[in-house]
Design an enzyme around this catalytic site. Structure first.
Site, mmCIF file in Angstrom:
data_model
loop_
_atom_site.group_PDB
_atom_site.id
_atom_site.type_symbol
_atom_site.label_atom_id
_atom_site.label_comp_id
_atom_site.label_asym_id
_atom_site.label_seq_id
_atom_site.Cartn_x
_atom_site.Cartn_y
_atom_site.Cartn_z
ATOM 1 N N LYS A 24 -50.249 -0.597 88.863
ATOM 2 C CA LYS A 24 -50.914 -0.333 90.142
ATOM 3 C C LYS A 24 -51.604 -1.577 90.705
ATOM 4 O O LYS A 24 -51.810 -2.560 89.999
ATOM 5 C CB LYS A 24 -51.924 0.815 89.967
ATOM 6 C CG LYS A 24 -51.205 2.174 89.871
ATOM 7 C CD LYS A 24 -52.149 3.343 89.978
ATOM 8 C CE LYS A 24 -51.345 4.637 89.948
ATOM 9 N NZ LYS A 24 -52.175 5.818 89.772
ATOM 10 N N ARG A 84 -49.965 7.790 81.616
ATOM 11 C CA ARG A 84 -48.767 7.840 82.476
ATOM 12 C C ARG A 84 -48.303 6.406 82.754
ATOM 13 O O ARG A 84 -49.043 5.626 83.361
ATOM 14 C CB ARG A 84 -49.133 8.569 83.773
ATOM 15 C CG ARG A 84 -47.987 8.785 84.720
ATOM 16 C CD ARG A 84 -48.464 9.570 85.952
ATOM 17 N NE ARG A 84 -47.367 9.809 86.865
ATOM 18 C CZ ARG A 84 -46.953 8.945 87.780
ATOM 19 N NH1 ARG A 84 -47.556 7.778 87.917
ATOM 20 N NH2 ARG A 84 -45.940 9.240 88.567
HETATM 21 C C1 9MG Z 1 -47.753 10.715 90.874
HETATM 22 N N1 9MG Z 1 -48.794 9.810 90.439
HETATM 23 C C2 9MG Z 1 -48.945 8.512 90.805
HETATM 24 N N2 9MG Z 1 -50.014 7.998 90.214
HETATM 25 C C3 9MG Z 1 -50.563 8.985 89.460
HETATM 26 C C4 9MG Z 1 -51.681 9.093 88.636
HETATM 27 O O1 9MG Z 1 -52.511 8.061 88.466
HETATM 28 N N3 9MG Z 1 -51.934 10.260 88.030
HETATM 29 C C5 9MG Z 1 -51.133 11.333 88.218
HETATM 30 N N4 9MG Z 1 -51.441 12.469 87.583
HETATM 31 N N5 9MG Z 1 -50.044 11.305 88.999
HETATM 32 C C6 9MG Z 1 -49.777 10.147 89.605
#
Ligand code: 9MG
Length: 281
Positions: free
Chosen positions: A225, A259
């Site tokens: 990010k 994630r």
């Molecule tokens: C779809 N998406 C993109 N960034 C995300 C994040 O930080 N958390 C979650 N739960 N979904 C995300």
């Protein structure tokens, strides 16, 4: 998958053992636009197989881009992108699949076709979402976002970022319980990059453990990010080291699901963390 699998009783001598790695599979137009096009469909399945072999516990399929400035996608297009792929993954692999969507119809169809988790960046605030989830038993991730993807980075403001997000979580937990969704099915995510400045994102990361007081598993998504890119002045292709650093901090802060795009590298980092958490003689 039940959230009890995501939130087992903490073992004090092995605190990182239950951390799950969620591999990201974006099926938005910038990766591929049509789940019916075989070459793209096949490459998505290859990517899933790679992520599973690399150690992913969950595959998160997203058919709508949530990047800052992203345009919305209509329901039919999102269904066409997500459902065929979900069905193919569930028939070919024994893996937990999460569907990243904010649309009630996409949630409903995904659950019918075997989705194990719903991941909603809008925390079930869109019309019909609470009702769909109440009719099912799947876990759901409630993410915090200030504003909407098109405008959220304009001027994010908080009185106290931790307290404000905690308040938001409490109100969404209450809305879920009132709709008939048991608290034990919920996962919380502070939403790194969703209506937060660079400084606010790092304040959040440093204090992620404070959300543990709400008694639910925490999901952390910082992979590649801008909070990594802008801090390090790195293009999106050069954010692996920074992303791993944020993943390690999130795990140390008690996140139960991480994630990520780079599954193999994150699993390695997690194993190193697990090694130092083993009891010594
Ligand atoms: C779809 N998406 C993109 N960034 C995300 C994040 O930080 N958390 C979650 N739960 N979904 C995300």
């Amino acid at each position: 998958m039940s959230t009890s699998k995501l939130n087992p009783a903490e073992s004090p001598d092995k605190p990182f053992q239950q951390v799950k790695i969620m591999g990201i599979l974006n099926v938005t137009p910038d990766s591929f636009s049509d789940g019916g096009k075989f070459s793209h469909f096949d490459s998505a399945l290859i990517q899933v197989e790679t992520m599973i072999n690399d150690g992913a516990d969950i595959i998160d399929i997203g058919g709508e881009s949530t990047r800052p400035g992203a345009a919305e996608v209509n329901e039919q297009d999102e269904l066409k992108r997500v459902i065929p792929l979900l069905k193919a993954i569930k028939s070919k692999f024994d893996i937990c699949v999460s569907i990243d969507t904010s649309k009630a119809k996409v949630m409903e169809e995904s659950i019918i076709h075997g989705a194990d988790v719903i991941n909603d960046v809008r925390a079930l605030q869109n019309e019909g979402c609470l009702a769909v989830l109440a009719q099912s038993s799947v876990p759901v991730c409630l993410m915090h976002m200030q504003g909407l993807p098109r405008t959220m980075q304009a001027k994010p403001q908080y009185d106290n970022i931790i307290a404000d997000i905690k308040k938001f979580f409490e109100s969404r937990i209450q809305a879920c319980e009132q709709a008939g969704i048991n608290k034990s099915r919920l996962i919380l995510d502070p939403g790194f990059g969703f209506g937060k400045t660079l400084e606010q994102n790092y304040q959040l990361l440093a204090q992620l453990a404070k959300f543990k007081a709400l008694g639910l598993p925490i999901l952390s998504g910082t992979s590649r990010k801008s909070m990594v890119g802008n801090l390090l002045n790195r293009d999106v292709t050069e954010r692996l080291s920074g992303s791993l650093a944020t993943a390690i901090i999130a795990m140390q802060q008690g996140a139960k699901i991480i994630r990520v795009h780079d599954v193999k590298e994150t699993v390695d980092a997690l194993k190193v963390l697990q090694a130092v958490a083993q009891p010594t003689e």
